[in-house]
Design a protein around this motif. Structure first.
Motif, PDB file in Angstrom:
ATOM      1  N   SER A  44      58.596  58.985  49.230  1.00 17.12           N
ATOM      2  CA  SER A  44      59.912  58.899  49.873  1.00 17.12           C
ATOM      3  C   SER A  44      59.941  57.816  50.937  1.00 17.12           C
ATOM      4  O   SER A  44      60.919  57.067  51.051  1.00 17.12           O
ATOM      5  CB  SER A  44      60.291  60.242  50.493  1.00 17.12           C
ATOM      6  N   LYS A 152      61.514  67.522  49.032  1.00 21.81           N
ATOM      7  CA  LYS A 152      61.438  68.524  47.969  1.00 21.81           C
ATOM      8  C   LYS A 152      62.352  69.700  48.278  1.00 21.81           C
ATOM      9  O   LYS A 152      63.063  70.186  47.411  1.00 21.81           O
ATOM     10  CB  LYS A 152      60.000  69.002  47.776  1.00 21.81           C
ATOM     11  N   LYS A 154      64.985  69.709  50.185  1.00 24.95           N
ATOM     12  CA  LYS A 154      66.368  69.244  50.079  1.00 24.95           C
ATOM     13  C   LYS A 154      66.799  69.191  48.621  1.00 24.95           C
ATOM     14  O   LYS A 154      67.874  69.617  48.265  1.00 24.95           O
ATOM     15  CB  LYS A 154      66.515  67.867  50.729  1.00 24.95           C
ATOM     16  N   ASN A 155      65.912  68.653  47.784  1.00 24.00           N
ATOM     17  CA  ASN A 155      66.232  68.544  46.362  1.00 24.00           C
ATOM     18  C   ASN A 155      66.377  69.904  45.697  1.00 24.00           C
ATOM     19  O   ASN A 155      67.198  70.090  44.804  1.00 24.00           O
ATOM     20  CB  ASN A 155      65.184  67.707  45.630  1.00 24.00           C
ATOM     21  N   LYS A 156      65.590  70.867  46.124  1.00 22.55           N
ATOM     22  CA  LYS A 156      65.719  72.238  45.600  1.00 22.55           C
ATOM     23  C   LYS A 156      67.106  72.793  45.926  1.00 22.55           C
ATOM     24  O   LYS A 156      67.735  73.409  45.097  1.00 22.55           O
ATOM     25  CB  LYS A 156      64.656  73.152  46.188  1.00 22.55           C
ATOM     26  N   ASN A 158      69.794  71.041  46.382  1.00 16.12           N
ATOM     27  CA  ASN A 158      70.789  70.326  45.600  1.00 16.12           C
ATOM     28  C   ASN A 158      70.856  70.822  44.166  1.00 16.12           C
ATOM     29  O   ASN A 158      71.875  70.708  43.506  1.00 16.12           O
ATOM     30  CB  ASN A 158      70.515  68.816  45.608  1.00 16.12           C
ATOM     31  N   ASP A 159      69.735  71.358  43.654  1.00 15.34           N
ATOM     32  CA  ASP A 159      69.720  71.857  42.283  1.00 15.34           C
ATOM     33  C   ASP A 159      70.610  73.090  42.121  1.00 15.34           C
ATOM     34  O   ASP A 159      71.062  73.392  41.023  1.00 15.34           O
ATOM     35  CB  ASP A 159      68.287  72.216  41.859  1.00 15.34           C
TER      36      ASP A 159
END
Length: 161
Positions: A44, A152, A154-156, A158-159
């Motif tokens: 990142s 990670k 944050k992405n979780k 967003n999922d």
């Protein structure tokens, strides 16, 4: 600085040649006490640095100063950090150096060994490193940048949207 544990003086003097994406490392030369060391270069952070370099096209210093051939000043970084805190409505007293403390605490909380952290921080004595952390349950694991955990997480989130 949160992603690497670098001191402000190390970050402002970071040169393009010191970024080693193939090894996922950043080389730090002449840190505090004139010590050389390496620290983490997370995917990142690499992405952010590549975007910064592409946009700003610095020649030597990653964070170039206003005058040609110079790097940004510590005062400029401190001022930008304070402005960011105000903009984010954060009233708690933080300094740029707080990011280094948060790096150290996060690395250990993620289960990494204090002796590996000592190397990343550039400390001669583990006693110095232990002042940065406020937890006691230490385990030896592979070191990952705390920035990656944030990305990670944050992405979780967003999922699920």
């Amino acid at each position: 600085m949160f992603a690497t544990g670098m001191r402000i003086g190390e970050a402002i003097r970071l040169q393009i040649k010191d970024i080693q994406p193939e090894r996922s490392l950043i080389q730090i030369w002449n840190g505090k006490g004139q010590k050389d060391r390496v620290t983490l270069l997370s995917p990142s952070l690499l992405k952010e640095l590549e975007e910064h370099l592409e946009k700003n096209k610095p020649i030597k210093w990653v964070f170039a100063g206003d005058k040609p051939g110079t790097h940004i000043t510590a005062r400029s970084v401190q001022r930008a950090f304070k402005n960011s805190l105000v903009k984010a409505s954060i009233t708690k007293q933080f300094t740029v150096h707080t990011l280094r403390h948060k790096f150290a605490t996060s690395v250990v909380e993620m289960g990494n060994d204090i002796y590996r952290l000592q190397q990343l921080m550039g400390h001669s004595y583990v006693r110095t490193t232990s002042r940065y952390i406020h937890i006691s349950n230490l385990h030896a694991l592979t070191v990952e940048s705390p920035l990656e955990k944030l990305v990670k997480d944050k992405n979780k989130g967003n999922d699920n949207t």
